[in-house]
Motif scaffolding. Structure first.
Motif, PDB file in Angstrom:
ATOM      1  N   HIS A  12     -29.833  82.827 -12.304  1.00  0.00           N
ATOM      2  CA  HIS A  12     -29.470  84.242 -12.289  1.00  0.00           C
ATOM      3  C   HIS A  12     -28.724  84.544 -10.997  1.00  0.00           C
ATOM      4  N   THR A  13     -27.579  85.197 -11.116  1.00  0.00           N
ATOM      5  CA  THR A  13     -26.757  85.529  -9.957  1.00  0.00           C
ATOM      6  C   THR A  13     -27.007  86.970  -9.530  1.00  0.00           C
ATOM      7  N   ILE A  14     -27.314  87.162  -8.245  1.00  0.00           N
ATOM      8  CA  ILE A  14     -27.460  88.494  -7.663  1.00  0.00           C
ATOM      9  C   ILE A  14     -26.103  88.927  -7.131  1.00  0.00           C
ATOM     10  N   ARG A  15     -25.645  90.114  -7.546  1.00  0.00           N
ATOM     11  CA  ARG A  15     -24.317  90.599  -7.173  1.00  0.00           C
ATOM     12  C   ARG A  15     -24.415  91.892  -6.358  1.00  0.00           C
ATOM     13  N   ALA A  16     -23.388  92.157  -5.602  1.00  0.00           N
ATOM     14  CA  ALA A  16     -23.348  93.382  -4.803  1.00  0.00           C
ATOM     15  C   ALA A  16     -23.281  94.588  -5.729  1.00  0.00           C
ATOM     16  N   PRO A  17     -24.175  95.578  -5.551  1.00  0.00           N
ATOM     17  CA  PRO A  17     -24.152  96.756  -6.432  1.00  0.00           C
ATOM     18  C   PRO A  17     -22.924  97.625  -6.210  1.00  0.00           C
TER      19      PRO A  17
END
Length: 667
Positions: A630-635
């Motif tokens: 799972h990739t965490i991305r900048a909101p």
């Protein structure tokens, strides 16, 4: 036949093998990690041997530990199940070197199919039809992209050593290629220790149809019809069925003979599955061959009346196949739904938890539940989050589908989020009932399956409000107090000289809705929600809701879940929960900003440096849990100030992963 068998696996498949071995009079040996000390497969086996810590790479994937367990217990054979070491040629070789029978194909066959690129070359030489693609050894990214450009987009990147959707990415344009390649290689390397990729032309509306083959050591081979596994999420199967809808006798024979041709090309033995992409025009292409038993093998068992694990054991023991092709009889239709601890509303992310309440549907000749867990077990971060496989059978596809919907409605799981209501919505969706299948089915019909349409909301919101109110009254009914006339035992919202009014907030269809319900003396309910007024009558008897709305009477089943309720209607499931009033206990720190860990797992890699300025949706870090990345991305656009974890760190779900400062507008 063997007298003692070791199962080099865990969970559902280990239990499945133990049941067949016991019926055949074969003693069984289980192996277990620290996390599985009290697991169901350990309890079912005649003996069990501890093989290491919880992570699979330190236990179930350690060949030396498995071999030592077999030798110390006197096991004559090892069944690898699926996953883990089932397609590991080194493991099969180690079994042979130690005089232990490996219940699977010869080492050479595993090696031949172990690399998707090598498999394509072998199949092409054998005359098996292939999807256009690049399967070469040169892995220069520029060359891979040039090949993709030559084929034309979309293309599919696939790990040559992969399986189960790992190391696989769809690429829809040249601009996406570099990022997709890096992600697929990283996931493949983590899962299989090999980042080698192949590139194939991506067919836009193919069906995924696979053929079950069996070969013995006496030159006999047979195909046991086919399975349609088109309905997938993240390239992993969700609901499988057999036989494939719309399959003609001529096409079945063509695909079956081609599958046997593929098996004979590598001198195959035992159970194998040849997977094809079936295009709309009836043409089919070899995709891969799995040199093991498949997760979805029960649907084949249901329509053939055969025990495929028994077949595996008999072939491994040197016996001939139990049937010839002419003797094989197909009967009826079967479905398998994979019940997972995962959140379909959150990109199917796996979840952990304790199975505080577990009540599967009653088993019968029509309903079968294959599971490796029991009430009280923990869904661990270390392994696949499958809870069970729900298998149903009946004389026709239509009747089997009705069995599936009913069984899903009867399944009760408490303590963790599951995909049960998603499966029910899928099984009752009109396009699925019409068998309009292809591998993009879920994405194309997401609004229907997830009930995102306005008409679904208008129909389901008042029903959910009534169900919640009746549930409250049911729970408040006399029985918990010694005074049945106590006002604290009433859920009727009684007020002197005022109508019985209830007000609450429901979270339904991913939104919060204020709801007002006025209960009238004639047992009707005036429900005001989302700008609508509805008059309903209803009663809740146990979990059976009977309701009348605008002259339409219907039945539904209400199930209490970990995070709310699911209302099972004839044409889909509605999940909802009551939103509790804000008592000011939250700190407003923005825990829902998207920078918290979405699950328990491990940090795989950090993708930017601290202090970096990033745009919205820029990938910041990658987590992995339960075989899923799972990739965490900048909101939003901003600056990454600090990471709180490093690559390799274990992280609890909900933990803040990094400090992030949003960029002010206009700056």
């Amino acid at each position: 036949m063997f007298t003692k068998l070791l199962i080099a696996n865990r969970g559902e498949i280990a239990c499945r093998i133990i049941h067949t071995a016991r019926r055949l009079g074969i003693a069984t040996v289980a192996v277990y990690s620290d996390a599985d000390r009290n697991a169901l497969h350990v309890q079912l086996a005649d003996e069990a041997v501890h093989i290491g810590p919880a992570p699979a790479r330190e236990s179930y994937l350690v060949i030396e530990h498995i071999i030592e367990a077999a030798l110390s217990t006197g096991a004559e054979a090892i069944h690898p199940g699926y996953g883990f070491l089932s397609e590991n040629a080194g493991f099969a070789r180690a079994c042979a070197d130690n005089g232990i029978c490996f219940v699977g194909p010869p080492t050479g066959a595993i090696e031949a199919m172990g690399s998707k690129s090598a498999a394509k070359e072998i199949m092409g030489a054998a005359g098996v039809p292939l999807v256009p693609g690049y399967h070469g050894a040169d892995q220069d990214p520029a060359l891979l992209q040039a090949e993709a450009d030559k084929m034309g987009y979309p293309v599919l990147l696939k790990a040559t050593a992969g399986g189960g959707g790992k190391g696989m990415r769809q690429v829809w344009s040249a601009e996406e290629f570099d990022a997709a390649l890096a992600a697929a290689q990283r996931e493949s390397s983590a899962s299989f220790g090999d980042a080698t990729m192949l590139v194939e032309k991506y067919l836009t509306k193919p069906r995924h149809v696979e053929v079950q083959v069996f070969c013995d050591n006496h030159g006999n081979g047979i195909y046991l019809a086919e399975r349609d596994c088109s309905v997938q999420r993240r390239h992993q199967k969700v609901i499988e069925e057999a036989p494939a809808p719309g399959m003609t006798a001529e096409l079945r024979e063509a695909m079956g003979n081609t599958a046997l041709q593929a098996a004979q090309a590598i001198d195959y033995r035992g159970a194998g599955t040849v997977e094809f992409l079936l295009d709309e025009d009836g043409s089919f292409y070899f995709m891969e061959m799995n040199t093991r038993l498949q997760v979805e093998h029960p649907v084949t068992e249901m329509i053939t009346g055969q025990d495929l694990v028994e077949w595996q054991l008999r072939v491994a023991a040197g016996e001939t196949l139990p049937l010839t092709q002419a003797q094989l009889v197909l009967r009826g239709h079967a479905f398998e739904a994979r019940v997972y601890a995962e959140d379909p509303d959150n990109d199917f992310l796996p979840v952990t938890g304790t199975l505080a309440y577990l009540r599967p549907p009653a088993e019968s000749p029509h309903v079968r539940v294959d599971t490796g867990v029991q009430q009280g077990d923990e869904i661990s971060v270390y392994y696949d989050p499958m809870i069970a496989k729900l298998i149903v059978w009946d004389e026709s596809r239509e009747r089997a589908l009705q069995r599936l919907a009913t069984a899903l409605m009867d399944y009760r799981i408490g303590g963790t989020v599951t995909n049960l209501d998603f499966l029910y919505n899928l099984a009752t969706a009109a396009p699925f009932q019409r068998a309009e299948l292809d591998t993009g089915f879920i994405e194309r019909h997401s609004a229907l399956i997830f009930h995102e349409r306005e008409q679904d909301l208008e129909r389901e919101l008042p029903l959910a409000a009534l169900a919640l109110l009746l549930y409250r009254q049911q729970q408040a009914a006399p029985g918990g107090s010694t005074d049945p006339w106590s006002p604290w035992n009433s859920g009727s919202a009684w007020r002197l000289n005022e109508p019985h009014a209830h007000e609450f907030v429901l979270h339904c269809h991913q939104q919060d809705f204020p709801v007002s319900v006025i209960q009238h003396q004639d047992a009707s309910y005036h429900i005001r929600s989302n700008g609508r007024d509805d008059i309903l009558r209803g009663q809740l008897d146990g979990d059976l809701l009977q309701v009348e709305h605008a002259g339409h009477r219907q039945r539904a089943t209400l199930a209490r879940t970990e995070d709310g309720f699911t209302l099972y209607l004839a044409d889909g499931a509605c999940h909802f929960r009551e939103v509790r009033p804000d008592t000011g206990e939250t700190d407003g720190s923005g825990a829902g900003s998207g920078l918290a860990a979405p699950m328990n797992g491990t940090v795989v890699t950090l993708l930017v440096e601290p202090g970096a300025r990033v745009d919205a949706k820029t990938p910041l870090l990658v987590m992995e849990a339960m075989k899923m990345e799972h990739t965490i991305r900048a909101p939003v656009a901003g600056v990454v100030e600090q990471f709180f974890f490093a690559a390799g760190d274990l992280v609890d779900g909900g933990a803040e992963l990094l400090a992030f400062s949003a960029e002010e507008e206009g700056s």
